[in-house]
Design a protein around this motif. Structure first.
Motif, PDB file in Angstrom:
ATOM      1  N   ASN A 502     -32.502  22.852 -29.201  1.00  0.00           N
ATOM      2  CA  ASN A 502     -32.047  24.214 -29.515  1.00  0.00           C
ATOM      3  C   ASN A 502     -33.202  25.115 -29.956  1.00  0.00           C
ATOM      4  O   ASN A 502     -32.981  26.155 -30.552  1.00  0.00           O
ATOM      5  CB  ASN A 502     -30.974  24.169 -30.599  1.00  0.00           C
ATOM      6  N   ALA A 507     -42.161  21.274 -32.081  1.00  0.00           N
ATOM      7  CA  ALA A 507     -42.188  20.770 -33.457  1.00  0.00           C
ATOM      8  C   ALA A 507     -43.362  19.809 -33.627  1.00  0.00           C
ATOM      9  O   ALA A 507     -43.897  19.663 -34.726  1.00  0.00           O
ATOM     10  CB  ALA A 507     -40.874  20.074 -33.791  1.00  0.00           C
ATOM     11  N   ASN A 527     -44.406  22.285 -45.789  1.00  0.00           N
ATOM     12  CA  ASN A 527     -43.043  22.214 -45.241  1.00  0.00           C
ATOM     13  C   ASN A 527     -43.038  22.719 -43.807  1.00  0.00           C
ATOM     14  O   ASN A 527     -43.709  23.695 -43.490  1.00  0.00           O
ATOM     15  CB  ASN A 527     -42.094  23.115 -46.046  1.00  0.00           C
ATOM     16  N   SER A 529     -44.218  21.219 -41.198  1.00  0.00           N
ATOM     17  CA  SER A 529     -45.385  20.868 -40.387  1.00  0.00           C
ATOM     18  C   SER A 529     -45.069  19.751 -39.381  1.00  0.00           C
ATOM     19  O   SER A 529     -45.895  19.435 -38.534  1.00  0.00           O
ATOM     20  CB  SER A 529     -46.566  20.474 -41.284  1.00  0.00           C
ATOM     21  N   LYS A 531     -43.512  16.478 -40.227  1.00  0.00           N
ATOM     22  CA  LYS A 531     -43.553  15.100 -40.753  1.00  0.00           C
ATOM     23  C   LYS A 531     -42.230  14.370 -40.494  1.00  0.00           C
ATOM     24  O   LYS A 531     -42.209  13.272 -39.932  1.00  0.00           O
ATOM     25  CB  LYS A 531     -43.853  15.114 -42.265  1.00  0.00           C
ATOM     26  N   LYS A 536     -38.331  10.839 -37.313  1.00  0.00           N
ATOM     27  CA  LYS A 536     -37.093  10.736 -36.517  1.00  0.00           C
ATOM     28  C   LYS A 536     -37.399  10.233 -35.102  1.00  0.00           C
ATOM     29  O   LYS A 536     -36.628   9.482 -34.514  1.00  0.00           O
ATOM     30  CB  LYS A 536     -36.370  12.085 -36.472  1.00  0.00           C
TER      31      LYS A 536
END
Ligand code: ADP
Length: 738
Positions: A502, A507, A527, A529, A531, A536
């Motif tokens: 989406n 990322a 935050n 960046s 990680k 995941k």
């Protein structure tokens, strides 16, 4: 040429070719121009002056950079300019009129299945005649055709979907079906017996024994009553069995659903519909099928009665219920479309409802007093949803009233016929009474039949969604695993790029990382960046856009998410709270093996939660959380320690810790991180922590920035470099977070 996006150039070339008397081929799509043209036909377009086009002609014109093929239903001069009104046969609303400039040409010939056909054959002449002279009836013809094809496709998809609904309940279904058949027949048998009884009593038939008739009638009443009771019991049984089956399927499906599905609004709508409908639709469809069976058996005996009285009355009866049936099929489709359109808004409404009523939001709701903000949002969405539904119901009601009035008129016509026959002595009193009742019941039986039929059609559309959700392979992005690993060599990440479905942003960008087995890596960075995303991906929740993740030189895609997770123990930042006994909260960590209480207590000790759990009212057996009676609520930090204990209990070769101490106080945090360091010794470990001082021990520290690894090395090497890590480390020191 087809009706895809056109650019100016293409359009000009097309106009130029036509003006030089060349023709163009146009491939039709959708249901356009049925019955003349069908999807996939190649229409041959010739030049035509706008003023010379007649009603009924099929023309191709340009609208919003697309070529559209429509039939002319009206030409008009408005404000000195020719305005042509057209209609696509499957178009529900009148299309915008188009002007003479947008007309490309007319279709006189077309190709289907490799053969050329002209509009001169009889079928097309008739279709054109209908449009030229009776444009309304042309549309009715098309509507009827669409209706018939909907009914046909409903029946075929029911044949496919119904076995899924009654899977494991087949025997119960047949028991219910037999009861339904008997329930359909018995009221009419009673009616026939009453007819003979009246004939005997009025001395029109003296050959039958009145006592025998009375006994048979009473037996028939008793049997009908028994059938009703049996039906209630067996229907409850099949309802439970179907519910079990459907929920099992639904839950199993959720278990295999890729994580990305929960993040995609369209898929969420599908899931929402499937979950919502699963609770009642399958039962409704079983009920409708059984009602259908019951009314078919009633109709068979009714047919026999009507042939006995006067055969032509059955046609009046069918004509009486037909408009109701057509309107129901029509509205079932509309209902589905509305439900589909409303999916997103419905989810929005449920979300606001959750905020207004859910425990996680209660504190902030009171503190910030923003209840009215969400109340207003909830009401706004609710009002819109309700108004849309009511609008459709209103329309349905109007159609319903009209068809009922029509039916009543026809019923009275047939009553008049029978009264006339009786007055002329052509029917006995018993037959007359039987007819009155039979007609009344017949009307409701046929109505029930069509209701069951349309109900099936309606529920089946929803069922189609459900079965797609449960069975459709296209959801299955995960390739069947062919490999497994135990992590003896290590992890290699090569040229890894990743974007969420989406999102258009990357990322992760060009990540390259080697993690030898048994070593630890800390991921640090601001935050957002990347990680957590990297963690995941390592869990196999998403597949890499490009590049590879290799476990022991085996591609993650070939191992599959389940295979990867078998070797992973993780604590996520957004860990879950389970309102079940404490001991089972730990056992969830490794369900594949027998429960080992000693190991669970050891894990709780390492996570620093053993004392808390031992001191609860029933020790480790205490129910956690305040959702259920007897439960004891813990602090967020204590919950997090339980999540850590669960991960420790699992004892897998790869440990992933994503901010495992975010909810802990400073002392607990230091303690836990030290214990985790101890625990992870010799195990491959990846840890994310904002507390840089606590992850200095890692064999390698990677600094991420905007999805890329910008620095990597040991703590000492990175401090020496005086780069990004040095800045982050200095900032965290001066913030006193050390
Ligand atoms: P970190 O863990 O370093 O704080 P994340 O990995 O959570 O960062 O996020 C990296 C980027 O991916 C961010 O720009 C974030 O907006 C985006 N992102 C994270 N999760 C999702 C998601 N589920 N869907 C779309 N974008 C996401």
């Amino acid at each position: 040429m087809n009706n895809q996006e056109l650019n100016e150039n293409m359009y000009d070339v097309a106009v130029e070719l036509l003006s030089k008397n060349h023709s163009l081929n146009y491939r039709t799509k959708g249901m356009s121009m049925y019955p003349t043209l069908r999807p996939g036909d190649k229409a041959i377009v010739e030049k035509c002056e706008a003023g010379k086009c007649k009603r009924g002609d099929i023309v191709v014109f340009r609208q919003d950079n697309k070529l559209i093929c429509h039939r002319i239903i009206k030409s008009d001069f408005r404000w000195g300019e020719l305005s042509i009104l057209t209609k696509g046969d499957n178009c529900r609303k009148a299309d915008k009129p188009f002007t003479s400039d947008s007309l490309l040409g007319i279709v006189r010939v077309f190709e289907r299945d490799g053969k050329q056909r002209s509009f001169d054959d009889n079928r097309h002449r008739i279709s054109k005649f209908i449009y030229q002279n009776l444009p309304k009836s042309g549309l009715i013809y098309n509507r009827m055709h669409q209706l018939a094809s909907r009914v046909f496709s409903s029946v075929t998809s029911l044949k496919r979907n119904f076995p899924m609904v009654i899977q494991n309940s087949e025997k119960l279904f047949w028991i219910n079906a037999i009861i339904s058949v008997l329930q359909g027949i018995f009221p009419f048998i009673t009616l026939i017996l009453i007819k003979f009884l009246i004939d005997v009593l009025t001395k029109q038939n003296e050959s039958l024994n009145i006592w025998l008739l009375l006994t048979a009638t009473a037996a028939s009443y008793i049997f009908t009553a028994i059938l009703n009771e049996l039906k209630t019991y067996y229907f409850e049984k099949i309802s439970q069995s179907v519910s079990k089956n459907i929920y099992q399927k639904l839950h199993q499906r959720h278990g295999t659903l890729p994580l990305s599905h929960y993040e995609n609004p369209e898929q969420q709508d599908k899931i929402h519909r499937a979950v919502q409908e699963a609770s009642y639709r399958p039962l409704k469809i079983v009920n409708a099928v059984l009602n259908g069976i019951k009314s078919v058996s009633s109709s068979a005996i009714l047919l026999f009665l009507f042939v006995f009285i006067r055969w032509y009355l059955i046609f009046i009866l069918i004509a009486a219920v037909l408009p109701g049936m057509i309107s129901r099929i029509y509205f079932s489709q509309k209902n589905y479309r509305l439900k589909k359109d409303q999916s997103q808004r419905e989810r929005e409404m449920y979300y606001y409802n959750r905020i207004l009523t859910g425990i996680p939001f209660a504190k902030e709701l009171k503190l910030f007093s923003f209840m009215h903000y969400f109340l207003n949002r909830f009401r706004k969405v609710q009002n819109r949803l309700f108004e849309e539904r009511l609008g459709l119901r209103r329309l349905e009601m109007r159609f319903g009233i009209a068809s009922q009035i029509f039916a009543v008129i026809l019923i009275f016509v047939s009553l008049a016929v029978v009264a006339f026959l009786s007055l002329n002595g052509m029917l006995s009193i018993g037959t007359l009474v039987m007819f009155f009742f039979a007609f009344q019941r017949g009307y409701s039986v046929l109505n029930e039949f069509f209701r069951a039929f349309t109900q099936i059609a309606e529920d089946n559309i929803f069922l189609q969604d459900f079965s797609e959700f449960i069975e459709n392979e296209k959801f299955e992005k995960n390739i069947q695993p062919t490999e497994s690993f135990i992590l003896t060599k290590g992890i290699s990440i090569r040229n890894l790029n990743f974007s969420y479905v989406n999102s258009t942003r990357e990322a992760l960008h060009n990540i390259n990382l080697e993690i030898p087995a048994g070593q630890s890596v800390a991921l640090v960075g601001a935050n957002g960046s990347g990680k957590t995303t990297l963690i995941k991906l390592l869990c196999g929740f998403y597949q890499a856009g490009s590049g590879q993740i290799l476990f022991d030189n085996k591609n993650a895609n070939d191992i599959g998410q389940e295979g990867i997770c078998r070797n992973i123990s993780a604590v996520f930042q957004d860990f879950a709270l389970y309102n079940i006994p404490a001991i089972e909260n730990l056992y969830l960590g490794d369900f594949s093996k027998e429960f080992n209480e000693e190991k669970a207590r050891e894990a709780a000790k390492t996570a620093g939660v053993d004392e808390v759990l031992s001191n609860l009212a029933q020790g480790y057996k205490t129910m956690l959380g305040n959702l259920f009676k007897g439960g004891e609520e813990l602090s967020v930090g204590q919950w997090q320690k339980i999540a850590i204990a669960r991960a420790i209990y699992r004892d897998a070769p790869l440990l992933l810790f994503d901010e495992p101490s975010s909810a802990l106080d400073a002392t607990s945090e230091q303690e836990i991180l030290a214990k985790l360091r101890e625990f992870s010794r010799g195990k491959t470990t990846i840890i994310i922590s904002h507390r840089l001082s606590s992850v200095q021990w890692a064999d390698k520290i990677c600094v991420l920035d905007k999805g890329t690894i910008v620095e990597e090395g040991t703590h000492e090497q990175l401090i020496e470099q005086r780069g990004k890590y040095y800045q982050l480390y200095s900032a965290s020191k001066s913030n006193g977070s050390k």
